[in-house]
Design a protein around this motif. Sequence first.
Motif, PDB file in Angstrom:
ATOM      1  N   LEU A   9       0.828  -1.207   0.000  1.00 11.48           N
ATOM      2  CA  LEU A   9       0.000   0.000   0.000  1.00 11.48           C
ATOM      3  C   LEU A   9       0.860   1.254   0.000  1.00 11.48           C
ATOM      4  O   LEU A   9       0.552   2.235  -0.672  1.00 11.48           O
ATOM      5  CB  LEU A   9      -0.931   0.001   1.218  1.00 11.48           C
ATOM      6  CG  LEU A   9      -2.016  -1.066   1.237  1.00 11.48           C
ATOM      7  CD1 LEU A   9      -2.734  -1.057   2.573  1.00 11.48           C
ATOM      8  CD2 LEU A   9      -2.977  -0.892   0.086  1.00 11.48           C
ATOM      9  N   ARG A  10       1.954   1.213   0.738  1.00 12.61           N
ATOM     10  CA  ARG A  10       2.854   2.372   0.800  1.00 12.61           C
ATOM     11  C   ARG A  10       3.496   2.635  -0.564  1.00 12.61           C
ATOM     12  O   ARG A  10       3.603   3.769  -1.005  1.00 12.61           O
ATOM     13  CB  ARG A  10       3.927   2.152   1.860  1.00 12.61           C
ATOM     14  CG  ARG A  10       4.825   3.347   2.059  1.00 12.61           C
ATOM     15  CD  ARG A  10       5.734   3.147   3.273  1.00 12.61           C
ATOM     16  NE  ARG A  10       6.462   4.356   3.545  1.00 12.61           N
ATOM     17  CZ  ARG A  10       7.671   4.624   3.051  1.00 12.61           C
ATOM     18  NH1 ARG A  10       8.268   3.747   2.267  1.00 12.61           N
ATOM     19  NH2 ARG A  10       8.278   5.750   3.332  1.00 12.61           N
ATOM     20  N   ARG A  11       3.940   1.572  -1.232  1.00  7.52           N
ATOM     21  CA  ARG A  11       4.530   1.736  -2.569  1.00  7.52           C
ATOM     22  C   ARG A  11       3.531   2.371  -3.531  1.00  7.52           C
ATOM     23  O   ARG A  11       3.869   3.290  -4.283  1.00  7.52           O
ATOM     24  CB  ARG A  11       5.003   0.391  -3.128  1.00  7.52           C
ATOM     25  CG  ARG A  11       6.324  -0.073  -2.619  1.00  7.52           C
ATOM     26  CD  ARG A  11       6.825  -1.272  -3.401  1.00  7.52           C
ATOM     27  NE  ARG A  11       5.907  -2.409  -3.366  1.00  7.52           N
ATOM     28  CZ  ARG A  11       5.935  -3.361  -2.463  1.00  7.52           C
ATOM     29  NH1 ARG A  11       6.822  -3.335  -1.496  1.00  7.52           N
ATOM     30  NH2 ARG A  11       5.078  -4.361  -2.514  1.00  7.52           N
ATOM     31  N   VAL A  60       3.063   2.772 -15.525  1.00  9.54           N
ATOM     32  CA  VAL A  60       3.318   1.325 -15.462  1.00  9.54           C
ATOM     33  C   VAL A  60       3.648   0.922 -14.025  1.00  9.54           C
ATOM     34  O   VAL A  60       3.155  -0.099 -13.524  1.00  9.54           O
ATOM     35  CB  VAL A  60       4.432   0.917 -16.445  1.00  9.54           C
ATOM     36  CG1 VAL A  60       4.906  -0.500 -16.189  1.00  9.54           C
ATOM     37  CG2 VAL A  60       3.951   1.061 -17.880  1.00  9.54           C
ATOM     38  N   LEU A  61       4.465   1.723 -13.332  1.00 12.72           N
ATOM     39  CA  LEU A  61       4.763   1.445 -11.925  1.00 12.72           C
ATOM     40  C   LEU A  61       3.479   1.444 -11.101  1.00 12.72           C
ATOM     41  O   LEU A  61       3.275   0.575 -10.254  1.00 12.72           O
ATOM     42  CB  LEU A  61       5.722   2.486 -11.353  1.00 12.72           C
ATOM     43  CG  LEU A  61       7.198   2.279 -11.583  1.00 12.72           C
ATOM     44  CD1 LEU A  61       7.990   3.406 -10.929  1.00 12.72           C
ATOM     45  CD2 LEU A  61       7.663   0.935 -11.068  1.00 12.72           C
ATOM     46  N   VAL A 101       0.424   0.826 -12.049  1.00 11.86           N
ATOM     47  CA  VAL A 101      -0.390  -0.364 -12.337  1.00 11.86           C
ATOM     48  C   VAL A 101       0.215  -1.610 -11.688  1.00 11.86           C
ATOM     49  O   VAL A 101      -0.510  -2.440 -11.116  1.00 11.86           O
ATOM     50  CB  VAL A 101      -0.582  -0.549 -13.857  1.00 11.86           C
ATOM     51  CG1 VAL A 101      -1.235  -1.887 -14.178  1.00 11.86           C
ATOM     52  CG2 VAL A 101      -1.422   0.597 -14.420  1.00 11.86           C
ATOM     53  N   LEU A 102       1.533  -1.746 -11.740  1.00 10.66           N
ATOM     54  CA  LEU A 102       2.174  -2.897 -11.093  1.00 10.66           C
ATOM     55  C   LEU A 102       1.965  -2.868  -9.583  1.00 10.66           C
ATOM     56  O   LEU A 102       1.630  -3.886  -8.971  1.00 10.66           O
ATOM     57  CB  LEU A 102       3.670  -2.927 -11.419  1.00 10.66           C
ATOM     58  CG  LEU A 102       4.038  -3.261 -12.861  1.00 10.66           C
ATOM     59  CD1 LEU A 102       5.540  -3.088 -13.076  1.00 10.66           C
ATOM     60  CD2 LEU A 102       3.604  -4.669 -13.224  1.00 10.66           C
ATOM     61  N   PHE A 103       2.153  -1.712  -8.975  1.00 12.94           N
ATOM     62  CA  PHE A 103       1.961  -1.583  -7.532  1.00 12.94           C
ATOM     63  C   PHE A 103       0.491  -1.740  -7.154  1.00 12.94           C
ATOM     64  O   PHE A 103       0.162  -2.276  -6.097  1.00 12.94           O
ATOM     65  CB  PHE A 103       2.509  -0.249  -7.027  1.00 12.94           C
ATOM     66  CG  PHE A 103       4.010  -0.123  -7.121  1.00 12.94           C
ATOM     67  CD1 PHE A 103       4.833  -1.222  -7.247  1.00 12.94           C
ATOM     68  CD2 PHE A 103       4.595   1.117  -7.086  1.00 12.94           C
ATOM     69  CE1 PHE A 103       6.209  -1.102  -7.338  1.00 12.94           C
ATOM     70  CE2 PHE A 103       5.971   1.262  -7.163  1.00 12.94           C
ATOM     71  CZ  PHE A 103       6.785   0.150  -7.293  1.00 12.94           C
ATOM     72  N   TRP A 104      -0.410  -1.277  -8.035  1.00 13.86           N
ATOM     73  CA  TRP A 104      -1.847  -1.434  -7.804  1.00 13.86           C
ATOM     74  C   TRP A 104      -2.203  -2.921  -7.779  1.00 13.86           C
ATOM     75  O   TRP A 104      -2.940  -3.382  -6.895  1.00 13.86           O
ATOM     76  CB  TRP A 104      -2.618  -0.697  -8.902  1.00 13.86           C
ATOM     77  CG  TRP A 104      -4.068  -1.036  -8.994  1.00 13.86           C
ATOM     78  CD1 TRP A 104      -5.077  -0.569  -8.201  1.00 13.86           C
ATOM     79  CD2 TRP A 104      -4.674  -1.935  -9.931  1.00 13.86           C
ATOM     80  NE1 TRP A 104      -6.272  -1.115  -8.603  1.00 13.86           N
ATOM     81  CE2 TRP A 104      -6.055  -1.952  -9.654  1.00 13.86           C
ATOM     82  CE3 TRP A 104      -4.184  -2.703 -10.980  1.00 13.86           C
ATOM     83  CZ2 TRP A 104      -6.945  -2.727 -10.389  1.00 13.86           C
ATOM     84  CZ3 TRP A 104      -5.064  -3.468 -11.712  1.00 13.86           C
ATOM     85  CH2 TRP A 104      -6.427  -3.477 -11.412  1.00 13.86           C
ATOM     86  N   ALA A 105      -1.697  -3.676  -8.744  1.00 15.12           N
ATOM     87  CA  ALA A 105      -2.001  -5.111  -8.808  1.00 15.12           C
ATOM     88  C   ALA A 105      -1.455  -5.830  -7.571  1.00 15.12           C
ATOM     89  O   ALA A 105      -2.127  -6.697  -6.997  1.00 15.12           O
ATOM     90  CB  ALA A 105      -1.413  -5.717 -10.088  1.00 15.12           C
ATOM     91  N   ASP A 106      -0.256  -5.461  -7.132  1.00 15.11           N
ATOM     92  CA  ASP A 106       0.327  -6.061  -5.943  1.00 15.11           C
ATOM     93  C   ASP A 106      -0.500  -5.713  -4.699  1.00 15.11           C
ATOM     94  O   ASP A 106      -0.788  -6.581  -3.874  1.00 15.11           O
ATOM     95  CB  ASP A 106       1.772  -5.590  -5.777  1.00 15.11           C
ATOM     96  CG  ASP A 106       2.466  -6.263  -4.609  1.00 15.11           C
ATOM     97  OD1 ASP A 106       2.269  -7.487  -4.405  1.00 15.11           O
ATOM     98  OD2 ASP A 106       3.208  -5.564  -3.886  1.00 15.11           O
ATOM     99  N   GLY A 120      -4.340   6.442   4.715  1.00 11.93           N
ATOM    100  CA  GLY A 120      -5.140   5.915   5.815  1.00 11.93           C
ATOM    101  C   GLY A 120      -5.132   4.398   5.866  1.00 11.93           C
ATOM    102  O   GLY A 120      -5.007   3.805   6.939  1.00 11.93           O
ATOM    103  N   GLU A 121      -5.238   3.761   4.712  1.00  6.60           N
ATOM    104  CA  GLU A 121      -5.228   2.291   4.673  1.00  6.60           C
ATOM    105  C   GLU A 121      -3.892   1.727   5.130  1.00  6.60           C
ATOM    106  O   GLU A 121      -3.839   0.751   5.872  1.00  6.60           O
ATOM    107  CB  GLU A 121      -5.535   1.789   3.262  1.00  6.60           C
ATOM    108  CG  GLU A 121      -6.986   1.814   2.913  1.00  6.60           C
ATOM    109  CD  GLU A 121      -7.300   0.988   1.682  1.00  6.60           C
ATOM    110  OE1 GLU A 121      -6.841  -0.163   1.596  1.00  6.60           O
ATOM    111  OE2 GLU A 121      -8.006   1.519   0.811  1.00  6.60           O
ATOM    112  N   ALA A 122      -2.800   2.339   4.694  1.00  6.05           N
ATOM    113  CA  ALA A 122      -1.474   1.857   5.073  1.00  6.05           C
ATOM    114  C   ALA A 122      -1.242   2.029   6.571  1.00  6.05           C
ATOM    115  O   ALA A 122      -0.692   1.142   7.226  1.00  6.05           O
ATOM    116  CB  ALA A 122      -0.399   2.587   4.279  1.00  6.05           C
ATOM    117  N   GLU A 123      -1.678   3.158   7.117  1.00  6.71           N
ATOM    118  CA  GLU A 123      -1.523   3.371   8.558  1.00  6.71           C
ATOM    119  C   GLU A 123      -2.330   2.352   9.349  1.00  6.71           C
ATOM    120  O   GLU A 123      -1.853   1.811  10.350  1.00  6.71           O
ATOM    121  CB  GLU A 123      -1.937   4.794   8.922  1.00  6.71           C
ATOM    122  CG  GLU A 123      -0.951   5.840   8.451  1.00  6.71           C
ATOM    123  CD  GLU A 123      -1.446   7.265   8.644  1.00  6.71           C
ATOM    124  OE1 GLU A 123      -2.610   7.465   9.049  1.00  6.71           O
ATOM    125  OE2 GLU A 123      -0.658   8.186   8.374  1.00  6.71           O
TER     126      GLU A 123
END
Length: 114
Positions: A9-11, A53-54, A56-61, A95-98
């Motif tokens: 989530l942080r990424r 692209v980053l 989308v990759l981080f979103w999928a992860d 908020g989600e990451a925290e």
Amino acid sequence: MDLKTASALRRLRLVSAPEAISFLLLLTCSVLKRTTEFDAVKPMGYIHGFLFVLYVLFWADAWNRAKWPLGRAALYFVLSVLPTGGFFAERKLKGEAESAVIASRARREGVVNA
């Protein structure tokens, strides 16, 4: 959520604002190309494309790790294709990451939710 989920989530959060900024700069460069002699669309397009692209990759992860419902995952994807959507995604993801970090620490320390 565990720390790996919080990291995912942080990424995603960290790339969302730069992606939104690059999108706005690309739009600005496109307007300037058509109205002046200034032409920076190609290099700005490469930068924005890389950041997208980053994202989308981080979103999928993040979707995979956080086990988001389809609606939430779709919201974060739609925010990536809106010119200022990345700013909204960044705020929601913070908020989600925290929350994920707090839950992980509580679980590690043996604190049970009442």
